[in-house]
Write an enzyme that holds these catalytic residues in place. Structure first.
Site, PDB file in Angstrom:
ATOM      1  CD  GLU A 138      19.083 -41.408 -24.943  1.00 57.11           C
ATOM      2  OE1 GLU A 138      18.213 -43.065 -25.035  1.00 57.11           O
ATOM      3  OE2 GLU A 138      19.264 -40.692 -25.621  1.00 57.11           O
ATOM      4  N   GLY A 179       5.024 -33.838 -34.754  1.00 60.39           N
ATOM      5  CA  GLY A 179       4.536 -33.045 -34.799  1.00 60.39           C
ATOM      6  C   GLY A 179       3.421 -32.887 -36.255  1.00 60.39           C
TER       7      GLY A 179
END
Length: 420
Positions: free
Chosen positions: A172, A16
């Protein structure tokens, strides 16, 4: 007569913060970009550093190098300790201050242990490069210690890996550790059979990948179990200590414990006395400003906003980039004295890798699974990397793992061979 440029301070060089900085290029502003680390991190692939698939340099870039051609940007390697909103100053931990006209807080999140912070020493999380290299050491050292261990019970504990939390990171990690044990490492050891390693994924909720549709969640669980992961659902962890993890009233002895169960926002809400949810995320206005402070924006994992068809915006990289873009456009519109609008999130899809050839993708109407999803997952992640060299390096590393089951980053650092 000279006009003083508008001073924009951006705290945090994540997705961001960098997007806001990038989008403000060419505007009449002076930008100060502050981060407590000197690099931008591609956090979605952090688990691949932890599991020896990628090197640290393949997923991180020095912030100063990224800003080298931006004369309007000053980069500060510093730790922010607070914000004085009345005087419009960012407070640095060394006692110095950085004044601003507009402030953008993109300060990210940290681990959350749900009131049990003492568990962190036994079950580290995964948010930084330091976390990743520490976990990589834990995982690789576990096999090395097991190679030398003669007591069967102690050897079993060395070869037991517990991951708490079955979100994308937990799934994962579990899948990759299992594939390391079953495909990458067997030929490297003489005294142990790495195929006997246990990878246990514990989730308090009723299914893995709770943010995905039921069918993809079921597929992910079945795929994990097929590659040797033990999936435990509906069981909350009640204790983590030196010996292992307690759940369901029983202790599972494991020398490697990894926390992937929750996050807590940075202390931005505390700095400003702003409203926040239980995870510490600032409850911002529709335009991503702090209530009562239109000159202060907050974005990314720092905030809670229902801008996704009335639902909370997920804490993922594309969302942070969209918020950074919105903030930059809002700042430019204000400088032009033009009207501004609310932030609206556009979801591009949810992705999670299960193993080196398996993934799940939710595009809404379109759902993909298996090998084709894995290829799309890989292409999408390579696209978000910075620079051609990094994209080629990561692509070649993945192709090598895909074809040969070899992981080149199996380096044990940050310590000696002393038994612990």
């Amino acid at each position: 007569m000279t006009t003083t440029p508008h001073r924009v301070v951006i705290v945090g060089a994540g997705f961001g913060g960098l997007e806001a900085t990038h989008r403000l290029a060419g505007s009449p502003v002076e930008i100060t970009l502050i981060d407590r680390r000197n690099h931008h991190l591609f956090q979605p692939l952090l688990y691949q550093v932890a599991t020896a698939s990628l090197a640290t340099s393949e997923i991180a870039w020095p912030v100063r190098h990224l800003m080298r051609d931006r004369r309007d940007v000053t980069t500060l390697f510093a730790t922010v300790s607070g914000v004085d909103a009345d005087r419009r100053c960012v407070l640095i931990d060394d006692g110095s201050e950085v004044p601003y006209d507009t402030l953008v807080l993109a300060t990210g999140a940290r681990h959350a242990y749900f009131g049990h912070d003492e568990w962190e020493q036994w079950a580290p999380g995964l948010k930084t490069l330091e976390d990743a290299t520490t976990l990589r050491r834990h995982i690789l050292v576990a096999f090395e210690r097991a190679e030398r261990e003669t007591d069967p019970a102690k050897r079993a504990a060395r070869l037991t890996f517990v991951i708490v939390g079955a979100g994308p990171t937990g799934v994962e990690l579990a899948g990759t550790i299992a594939e390391m044990a079953h495909h990458t490492l067997p030929a490297d050891f003489r005294n142990i059979d790495t195929n006997k390693a246990r990878v246990v994924l514990i989730e308090a909720g009723p299914r893995v990948l709770a943010g995905f549709p039921d069918d993809l969640s079921a597929y992910a669980q079945a795929s994990l179990e097929k590659i040797g992961v033990e999936v435990v659902l509906g069981q909350a962890v009640t204790e983590i200590n030196r010996e292992g993890v307690v759940f369901g009233g029983k202790l599972l002895e494991a020398k490697t414990r990894i926390w992937a169960a929750g996050v807590r926002a940075s202390p931005a809400a505390e700095w400003l006395g702003a409203p926040a949810d239980r995870a510490g995320r600032v409850q911002v206005e529709a335009d991503l400003t702090i209530p009562g402070h239109p000159e202060i924006f907050a974005i990314g994992d720092t905030v809670l906003i229902n801008a996704w068809d009335g639902k909370p915006v997920p804490g993922i990289a594309p969302a942070a980039k969209q918020q950074g873009r919105h903030v930059a456009e809002t700042i430019k519109a204000r400088l032009r004295q033009e009207p501004t609008g609310p932030f609206r999130y556009k979801h591009s899809g949810s992705l999670a890798q299960i193993g080196k050839r398996l993934a799940v993708i939710d595009f809404g109407r379109i759902k993909l699974r298996g090998t084709i999803a894995w290829w799309i997952w890989g292409i999408a992640h390579i696209y978000f990397l910075i620079g051609l060299r990094h994209r080629l390096s990561v692509a070649l590393s993945w192709l090598w793992i895909y074809a040969r089951d070899q992981r080149a980053a199996r380096l044990i650092t940050q310590g000696s061979s002393k038994v612990v």
